[in-house]
Structures are given as structure tokens and as C-alpha cells.
Design a protein around this motif. Sequence first.
Motif, PDB file in Angstrom:
ATOM      1  N   ASP A 106       5.011 -11.675  14.799  1.00  0.00           N
ATOM      2  CA  ASP A 106       3.938 -12.467  15.389  1.00  0.00           C
ATOM      3  C   ASP A 106       4.519 -13.247  16.563  1.00  0.00           C
ATOM      4  OD1 ASP A 106       1.053 -13.754  14.731  1.00  0.00           O
ATOM      5  OD2 ASP A 106       2.432 -15.283  15.500  1.00  0.00           O
ATOM      6  N   LEU A 107       3.925 -13.078  17.753  1.00  0.00           N
ATOM      7  CA  LEU A 107       4.541 -13.676  18.942  1.00  0.00           C
ATOM      8  C   LEU A 107       4.299 -15.182  19.050  1.00  0.00           C
ATOM      9  CD1 LEU A 107       4.062 -10.871  21.618  1.00  0.00           C
ATOM     10  CD2 LEU A 107       6.154 -11.514  20.390  1.00  0.00           C
ATOM     11  N   ARG A 108       3.265 -15.681  18.405  1.00  0.00           N
ATOM     12  CA  ARG A 108       3.005 -17.121  18.479  1.00  0.00           C
ATOM     13  C   ARG A 108       3.955 -17.900  17.564  1.00  0.00           C
ATOM     14  NH1 ARG A 108      -1.353 -16.780  21.351  1.00  0.00           N
ATOM     15  NH2 ARG A 108      -1.959 -14.970  20.117  1.00  0.00           N
ATOM     16  N   SER A 109       4.075 -17.430  16.326  1.00  0.00           N
ATOM     17  CA  SER A 109       4.929 -18.161  15.375  1.00  0.00           C
ATOM     18  C   SER A 109       6.396 -17.739  15.484  1.00  0.00           C
ATOM     19  CB  SER A 109       4.449 -17.914  13.944  1.00  0.00           C
ATOM     20  OG  SER A 109       4.653 -16.549  13.605  1.00  0.00           O
ATOM     21  N   GLY A 110       6.637 -16.558  16.067  1.00  0.00           N
ATOM     22  CA  GLY A 110       8.000 -16.039  16.132  1.00  0.00           C
ATOM     23  C   GLY A 110       8.486 -15.525  14.791  1.00  0.00           C
ATOM     24  N   ARG A 111       7.568 -15.342  13.848  1.00  0.00           N
ATOM     25  CA  ARG A 111       7.963 -14.899  12.511  1.00  0.00           C
ATOM     26  C   ARG A 111       7.377 -13.543  12.169  1.00  0.00           C
ATOM     27  NH1 ARG A 111       9.960 -19.476   9.630  1.00  0.00           N
ATOM     28  NH2 ARG A 111       9.608 -18.466   7.626  1.00  0.00           N
ATOM     29  N   VAL A 112       7.962 -12.910  11.175  1.00  0.00           N
ATOM     30  CA  VAL A 112       7.456 -11.620  10.710  1.00  0.00           C
ATOM     31  C   VAL A 112       6.172 -11.869   9.907  1.00  0.00           C
ATOM     32  CG1 VAL A 112       7.914  -9.615   9.233  1.00  0.00           C
ATOM     33  CG2 VAL A 112       9.755 -10.575  10.661  1.00  0.00           C
ATOM     34  N   SER A 113       5.079 -11.254  10.370  1.00  0.00           N
ATOM     35  CA  SER A 113       3.801 -11.481   9.677  1.00  0.00           C
ATOM     36  C   SER A 113       3.484 -10.367   8.692  1.00  0.00           C
ATOM     37  CB  SER A 113       2.668 -11.612  10.700  1.00  0.00           C
ATOM     38  OG  SER A 113       2.649 -10.498  11.576  1.00  0.00           O
ATOM     39  N   GLY A 114       4.168  -9.226   8.841  1.00  0.00           N
ATOM     40  CA  GLY A 114       3.878  -8.132   7.914  1.00  0.00           C
ATOM     41  C   GLY A 114       4.824  -6.971   8.101  1.00  0.00           C
ATOM     42  N   LEU A 115       4.659  -5.977   7.223  1.00  0.00           N
ATOM     43  CA  LEU A 115       5.509  -4.782   7.282  1.00  0.00           C
ATOM     44  C   LEU A 115       4.641  -3.547   7.138  1.00  0.00           C
ATOM     45  CD1 LEU A 115       7.517  -6.948   5.234  1.00  0.00           C
ATOM     46  CD2 LEU A 115       8.899  -5.507   6.757  1.00  0.00           C
ATOM     47  N   GLU A 116       4.901  -2.541   7.987  1.00  0.00           N
ATOM     48  CA  GLU A 116       4.138  -1.288   7.905  1.00  0.00           C
ATOM     49  C   GLU A 116       4.911  -0.275   7.069  1.00  0.00           C
ATOM     50  OE1 GLU A 116       3.195   0.637  11.644  1.00  0.00           O
ATOM     51  OE2 GLU A 116       2.010   2.184  10.628  1.00  0.00           O
ATOM     52  N   ALA A 117       4.223   0.279   6.069  1.00  0.00           N
ATOM     53  CA  ALA A 117       4.826   1.305   5.218  1.00  0.00           C
ATOM     54  C   ALA A 117       4.819   2.645   5.952  1.00  0.00           C
ATOM     55  CB  ALA A 117       4.038   1.418   3.919  1.00  0.00           C
ATOM     56  N   LEU A 118       5.977   3.275   6.055  1.00  0.00           N
ATOM     57  CA  LEU A 118       6.102   4.569   6.720  1.00  0.00           C
ATOM     58  C   LEU A 118       6.792   5.544   5.771  1.00  0.00           C
ATOM     59  CD1 LEU A 118       7.135   3.024  10.134  1.00  0.00           C
ATOM     60  CD2 LEU A 118       4.990   4.272   9.709  1.00  0.00           C
ATOM     61  N   LEU A 119       6.111   6.632   5.513  1.00  0.00           N
ATOM     62  CA  LEU A 119       6.535   7.566   4.482  1.00  0.00           C
ATOM     63  C   LEU A 119       7.770   8.372   4.894  1.00  0.00           C
ATOM     64  CD1 LEU A 119       5.430   8.356   1.702  1.00  0.00           C
ATOM     65  CD2 LEU A 119       3.944  10.012   2.845  1.00  0.00           C
ATOM     66  N   ARG A 120       8.695   8.510   3.954  1.00  0.00           N
ATOM     67  CA  ARG A 120       9.885   9.348   4.152  1.00  0.00           C
ATOM     68  C   ARG A 120      10.071  10.201   2.918  1.00  0.00           C
ATOM     69  NH1 ARG A 120       8.942   7.584   8.339  1.00  0.00           N
ATOM     70  NH2 ARG A 120      10.216   6.440   9.824  1.00  0.00           N
ATOM     71  N   TRP A 121      10.671  11.368   3.103  1.00  0.00           N
ATOM     72  CA  TRP A 121      10.913  12.293   1.995  1.00  0.00           C
ATOM     73  C   TRP A 121      12.396  12.624   1.981  1.00  0.00           C
ATOM     74  CZ3 TRP A 121       7.966  17.631   1.572  1.00  0.00           C
ATOM     75  CH2 TRP A 121       8.384  18.290   0.380  1.00  0.00           C
ATOM     76  N   ARG A 122      13.051  12.179   0.916  1.00  0.00           N
ATOM     77  CA  ARG A 122      14.469  12.539   0.756  1.00  0.00           C
ATOM     78  C   ARG A 122      14.514  13.923   0.134  1.00  0.00           C
ATOM     79  NH1 ARG A 122      17.236   7.821   1.749  1.00  0.00           N
ATOM     80  NH2 ARG A 122      16.125   5.895   1.246  1.00  0.00           N
ATOM     81  N   HIS A 123      14.450  14.916   1.006  1.00  0.00           N
ATOM     82  CA  HIS A 123      14.372  16.307   0.555  1.00  0.00           C
ATOM     83  C   HIS A 123      15.749  16.758   0.083  1.00  0.00           C
ATOM     84  CE1 HIS A 123      13.772  20.656   0.686  1.00  0.00           C
ATOM     85  NE2 HIS A 123      12.460  20.427   0.718  1.00  0.00           N
ATOM     86  N   PRO A 124      15.820  17.371  -1.113  1.00  0.00           N
ATOM     87  CA  PRO A 124      17.131  17.719  -1.684  1.00  0.00           C
ATOM     88  C   PRO A 124      17.926  18.693  -0.799  1.00  0.00           C
ATOM     89  CG  PRO A 124      15.321  18.629  -3.006  1.00  0.00           C
ATOM     90  CD  PRO A 124      14.717  17.678  -2.025  1.00  0.00           C
ATOM     91  N   VAL A 125      17.247  19.540  -0.029  1.00  0.00           N
ATOM     92  CA  VAL A 125      17.952  20.514   0.811  1.00  0.00           C
ATOM     93  C   VAL A 125      17.907  20.118   2.285  1.00  0.00           C
ATOM     94  CG1 VAL A 125      18.046  22.926   1.548  1.00  0.00           C
ATOM     95  CG2 VAL A 125      17.417  22.367  -0.819  1.00  0.00           C
ATOM     96  N   ASP A 126      16.740  19.695   2.759  1.00  0.00           N
ATOM     97  CA  ASP A 126      16.553  19.476   4.196  1.00  0.00           C
ATOM     98  C   ASP A 126      16.894  18.062   4.667  1.00  0.00           C
ATOM     99  OD1 ASP A 126      15.697  22.081   4.177  1.00  0.00           O
ATOM    100  OD2 ASP A 126      13.569  21.571   4.080  1.00  0.00           O
ATOM    101  N   GLY A 127      17.256  17.172   3.739  1.00  0.00           N
ATOM    102  CA  GLY A 127      17.634  15.820   4.141  1.00  0.00           C
ATOM    103  C   GLY A 127      16.427  14.906   4.302  1.00  0.00           C
TER     104      GLY A 127
END
Length: 281
Positions: free
Chosen positions: A49-70
Motif C-alpha cells: 500500500d503506497l499510502r501506509s507503506g505497509r503490506v496490505s495483502g498477498l496474492e496466492a499464485l499456484l505452483r506445482w512441484r512436479h516430481p519429474v518436470d520440477g
Amino acid sequence: GEAQRRHPRVAVYDRTMETDQANRLRRLGELEVAMRSGELDLFYQPRLDLRSGRVSGLEALLRWRHPVDGLLGPADFLAGAEATSIIGALTSYVLDRALGDCARWRAAGLDVDVAVNLSVRNLVDSTLPDQVSEALSRYDVPPSAVVLEVTETSAMTDPTRAVITMNALRALGVTLSIDDFGTGYSSLAYLSRLPVQQLKLDRSLVASIVDDEVDRAIVASTVDLARRMRLHLVAEGVEDAATLEMLRHWGCDAVQGFFVSRPVPVGEVTAVVRALDAAPV
Ligand code: C2E
Ligand code: MG
Ligand code: MG
Ligand code: MG
């Protein structure tokens, strides 16, 4: 594969194309298993947040730890899931994990929300509002601490049903956000009828404001537009200090991007948020 896309007129039989297709099918089958076996993970990217200078939230971004493809990102598997009903289960899974994580951060004293990306199919799924409502109660997270991101294009695919779903979500008290704003073809008149409270400016526009006069004009006007429409404006893809300062100067509300922080594994969130709050960018 790649060559085929660059030369669409060359209709030769391409072995790599077959492999791509086989890979996509294989991955789709594996994805259902991955959900159950714990190979899917959420990374989180802070929003500053640019007014408070603090983190206002977090965006969840999907990842897949694939056993073969990384470690795979959404680009490697999401399109396949979105084309099938698997996306429903995937979204439930992400909602559950993200709200659970958010409850833990808040219990640890972080005043943050969590943002979850929705797909076009989720917007025509009449069970979605109940799923969100159940997840809110399960983790005792206030609806004001949940943002649901919908792209402009997905809201436009079946606008009538999308608006019904979005109104039901809004009635729960969660925040609705238009993701990748500025890349679709929807009119502002249409967008103004969606029950949204936030716009996320696409990084393709944000990335070029320092060097490109036209993009600079578009983004500066969007900051003004958002203010007049009383919408919270987030710029995504901020990669350097010059871009951040320009956005701050215009009065953009919040930023996300590698300059602030890359998406991090869930175990690093608390430390990253505390560090950013202690030493604002
Ligand atoms: P998005 O929601 O617009 O998310 C932003 C994307 O930009 C993320 O890519 C993020 O890692 C990347 N990014 C953030 N800051 C920067 C930057 O400064 N520079 C550059 N170059 N990139 C940056 P990611 O994680 O690969 O996700 C891509 C897209 O996949 C997302 O775009 C979103 O549409 C979709 N997605 C991700 N997770 C989910 C999910 O759980 N469900 C659904 N339905 N879609 C998801
Ligand atoms: Mg998003
Ligand atoms: Mg986006
Ligand atoms: Mg994007």
C-alpha cells in the motif's frame, strides 16, 4: 510447438506438436492426483500500500512441484485445467489453502488480506459463492480480508451469469477485483456496471510507463479514472524504483511486482511482510 505458432501457415506434420498435446493430456490427469498428494503449492506475492507503506495483502499464485518436470507455473498447466471441469476442484483447493494461510497470518498479528485468482468457469459456477462462504467460516476469516480477482475477459465471456455470481460474492462482503485491467476490449461503461471495488493494472502497461509516452498517458489516466470511480487501483509488475515513484506521484493506491518482492513460498511470508513493513520501499 513454438515454431508452429510462429509460422502458422506451414502446415507440416510436427512431432513436437503431438508431444505437446500428449504432455498436456498427461499433465491434466496428473493434476487431479497432484491436488490430493500435496504437489500443488501456493506462492504468495505481497501487495504494498503506497499510502501506509505497509503490506496490505498477498496474492496466492499456484505452483506445482512436479516430481519429474520440477517447479511448474500456471502457464504450464492452467489452460488445460481451465478447459475442463478440473478447474472447479482446483479453485476450491486454492480457496481453502489461501484462506487457511490468511487466518494463520492474521493470528500471528499481520493485518493482511489474501487475493485468489478466479477462472472464467468459476464465474458461471453457481456453487462458488457457497464455497467461499464455507471457507470463510471454516477459517474464521472476515470477508473484508478476501479479494477475488477476475480478469476483464472472463467477466465478459458470459456477462449475465458473471454478474449474478459476482453479486452473490459481493453480498458475502469479499472484495472483487478486475485483474489484468487494460488488456481486454471491454468498454468502461460495461466495467462500471460490475460490482467491483478494485482494478489491477496489467503489467504490460505498467512495465513501459517510464519509456513509453502512450502507456504513460494510459496509466496516468487510469489512476485518475479509478479515483473518480472510487475504485482501489493496484499496479502489477512493478520492476524498478522509477516506475514505483511515477505511480506514487500520480496517486496509485498500491503496487505489486518484483521490485517489492517476488512471489515467495508460504513459509517465507511472515518474514517478508515484517521486513517490508519495517523498511518501506
Ligand atoms: P496474475 O493474476 O496477473 O498474476 C501476476 C503474474 O505476474 C504472476 O505470474 C506473477 O508471478 C507475475 N509477476 C508479478 N510481479 C511481476 C513482475 O514484476 N514482473 C514480471 N515479469 N512478472 C511479475 P504467475 O504466478 O506465473 O501467474 C500467471 C497467471 O496465472 C496469473 O496472472 C493468474 O491469472 C493465473 N493464476 C495464478 N494462480 C492461479 C490460481 O490459483 N487460480 C487461477 N484460476 N489462476 C491462477
Ligand atoms: Mg491476479
Ligand atoms: Mg494480473
Ligand atoms: Mg497478468
